[in-house]
Design a protein around this motif. Structure first.
Motif, mmCIF file in Angstrom:
data_model
loop_
_atom_site.group_PDB
_atom_site.id
_atom_site.type_symbol
_atom_site.label_atom_id
_atom_site.label_comp_id
_atom_site.label_asym_id
_atom_site.label_seq_id
_atom_site.Cartn_x
_atom_site.Cartn_y
_atom_site.Cartn_z
ATOM 1 N N SER A 1 0.868 -1.302 -0.103
ATOM 2 C CA SER A 1 -0.097 0.030 -0.111
ATOM 3 C C SER A 1 0.902 1.331 -0.187
ATOM 4 N N ILE A 2 0.820 2.100 -0.977
ATOM 5 C CA ILE A 2 1.483 3.444 -0.987
ATOM 6 C C ILE A 2 0.207 4.546 -0.456
ATOM 7 N N ILE A 3 0.728 5.094 0.593
ATOM 8 C CA ILE A 3 -0.376 5.920 0.964
ATOM 9 C C ILE A 3 0.072 7.511 0.702
ATOM 10 N N GLY A 4 -0.266 8.143 -0.252
ATOM 11 C CA GLY A 4 -0.192 9.368 -0.677
ATOM 12 C C GLY A 4 0.424 9.238 -1.890
ATOM 13 N N CYS A 5 -0.039 10.012 -3.149
ATOM 14 C CA CYS A 5 0.457 9.887 -4.314
ATOM 15 C C CYS A 5 1.069 11.421 -5.110
ATOM 16 N N HIS B 1 -1.611 -0.781 -3.960
ATOM 17 C CA HIS B 1 -2.790 -0.049 -3.585
ATOM 18 C C HIS B 1 -2.381 1.189 -3.400
ATOM 19 N N VAL B 2 -2.788 2.326 -4.115
ATOM 20 C CA VAL B 2 -2.365 3.611 -4.082
ATOM 21 C C VAL B 2 -3.636 4.416 -3.689
ATOM 22 N N PHE B 3 -3.365 5.252 -2.413
ATOM 23 C CA PHE B 3 -4.289 5.982 -1.909
ATOM 24 C C PHE B 3 -4.084 7.549 -2.076
ATOM 25 N N ASP B 4 -4.914 8.345 -2.473
ATOM 26 C CA ASP B 4 -4.859 9.809 -2.588
ATOM 27 C C ASP B 4 -6.176 10.333 -3.177
ATOM 28 N N ASN B 5 -6.780 11.375 -2.863
ATOM 29 C CA ASN B 5 -7.895 11.910 -3.348
ATOM 30 C C ASN B 5 -7.433 13.149 -4.176
ATOM 31 N N ALA B 6 -6.479 13.404 -4.230
ATOM 32 C CA ALA B 6 -6.009 14.812 -4.765
ATOM 33 C C ALA B 6 -5.905 14.771 -6.239
ATOM 34 N N LYS B 7 -6.149 15.710 -7.201
ATOM 35 C CA LYS B 7 -5.982 15.711 -8.731
ATOM 36 C C LYS B 7 -4.761 16.376 -8.742
ATOM 37 N N GLY C 1 2.876 12.163 -17.865
ATOM 38 C CA GLY C 1 1.833 12.166 -18.787
ATOM 39 C C GLY C 1 0.686 12.431 -18.158
ATOM 40 N N GLY C 2 0.361 12.839 -16.960
ATOM 41 C CA GLY C 2 -0.828 13.073 -16.263
ATOM 42 C C GLY C 2 -1.238 14.544 -16.709
ATOM 43 N N TYR D 1 -7.121 12.659 -11.525
ATOM 44 C CA TYR D 1 -6.643 11.996 -10.333
ATOM 45 C C TYR D 1 -5.340 11.602 -10.194
ATOM 46 N N LYS D 2 -4.282 11.764 -9.241
ATOM 47 C CA LYS D 2 -3.157 11.471 -9.324
ATOM 48 C C LYS D 2 -2.912 9.946 -9.120
ATOM 49 N N VAL D 3 -3.868 9.116 -8.546
ATOM 50 C CA VAL D 3 -3.722 7.671 -8.479
ATOM 51 C C VAL D 3 -4.036 6.914 -9.897
ATOM 52 N N ASP D 4 -5.029 7.831 -10.730
ATOM 53 C CA ASP D 4 -5.590 7.072 -11.920
ATOM 54 C C ASP D 4 -4.147 7.190 -12.989
#
Length: 209
Positions: free
Chosen positions: A17-21, A44-50, A62-63, A68-71
């Motif tokens: 699990s990577i907490i923060g992206c 598993h990558v967790f972050d709600n930031a864009k 390429g983002g 979303y960063k995790v996407d």
């Protein structure tokens, strides 16, 4: 065994699990997934930031601004990544999975959340790796147990060994910037520590003969 048979045995194992992206978490995710002949099976990558304009590393990879960063991680590694558009808090710790949790959260007072993550993971047999300062110009990045940390991680006030921290030991009050070079080195050492944990669990004392 011949070489081909041995290579076929060196398959990815375990979950992380990577907490923060953010700037560090995205580096850790890509570095970890780029490991060949072994490494981790799933993250598993967790972050709600864009992604915002100043998220240079995400855009270089390429983002697009507003994604979303995790996407971004999921887009590269669809079958090996669970992208969770949530921040880990004290209320959703049960989302953390796997053998290792790498804590890359930043901004504000992260100590209470980090302590909660460490305690939760310890109770479930999940090893933890976190930061110990990301500031500094040309600072040597060090790895140590948080119990003996001299940098920001000392404020975790952990009484037992087991939580690995990686960082420059610099504080925000030192008024030095966060450079991409320090983040690259911190990510590298976090990934190596994670791989040591996975190797010990899945490959140490194993024989393929």
């Amino acid at each position: 065994m011949n070489i081909e048979e041995i290579e076929n045995k060196l398959k990815p194992k375990g979950e992380v699990s990577i907490i923060g992206c953010g700037r560090l978490g995205i580096r850790v995710a890509f570095d970890l997934l780029e490991v060949h002949r072994g490494g981790v099976k799933r993250i598993h990558v967790f972050d709600n930031a864009k992604i915002e304009e100043n998220d240079i590393i995400h855009r270089k990879l390429g983002g697009k601004i507003g994604d979303y960063k995790v996407d971004l991680v999921k887009r590269f590694f669809k079958d090996r990544v669970e992208a969770v558009r949530e921040n880990i808090t004290k209320e959703n710790l049960d989302l953390i999975k796997g053998d290792v949790a790498i804590i890359c959260i930043a901004g504000g007072d992260t100590i209470p959340t980090t302590r909660s993550i460490i305690e939760h993971c310890k109770n479930r047999g999940i090893k933890t790796i976190g930061t110990n300062g990301v500031f500094g110009i040309d600072e040597k990045v060090k790895v140590c147990d948080a119990k003996y940390a001299k940098g920001p991680a000392k404020f975790l006030n952990l009484e037992e060994e087991g939580h690995i921290v990686v960082g420059t030991e610099k504080f925000i009050r030192d008024f030095e910037p966060i450079t991409p070079y320090s983040l690259n080195e911190i990510s590298k050492l976090m990934v190596l520590e994670c791989l040591r944990i996975l190797w010990k669990k899945y490959y140490s004392n194993k024989t393929f003969i």
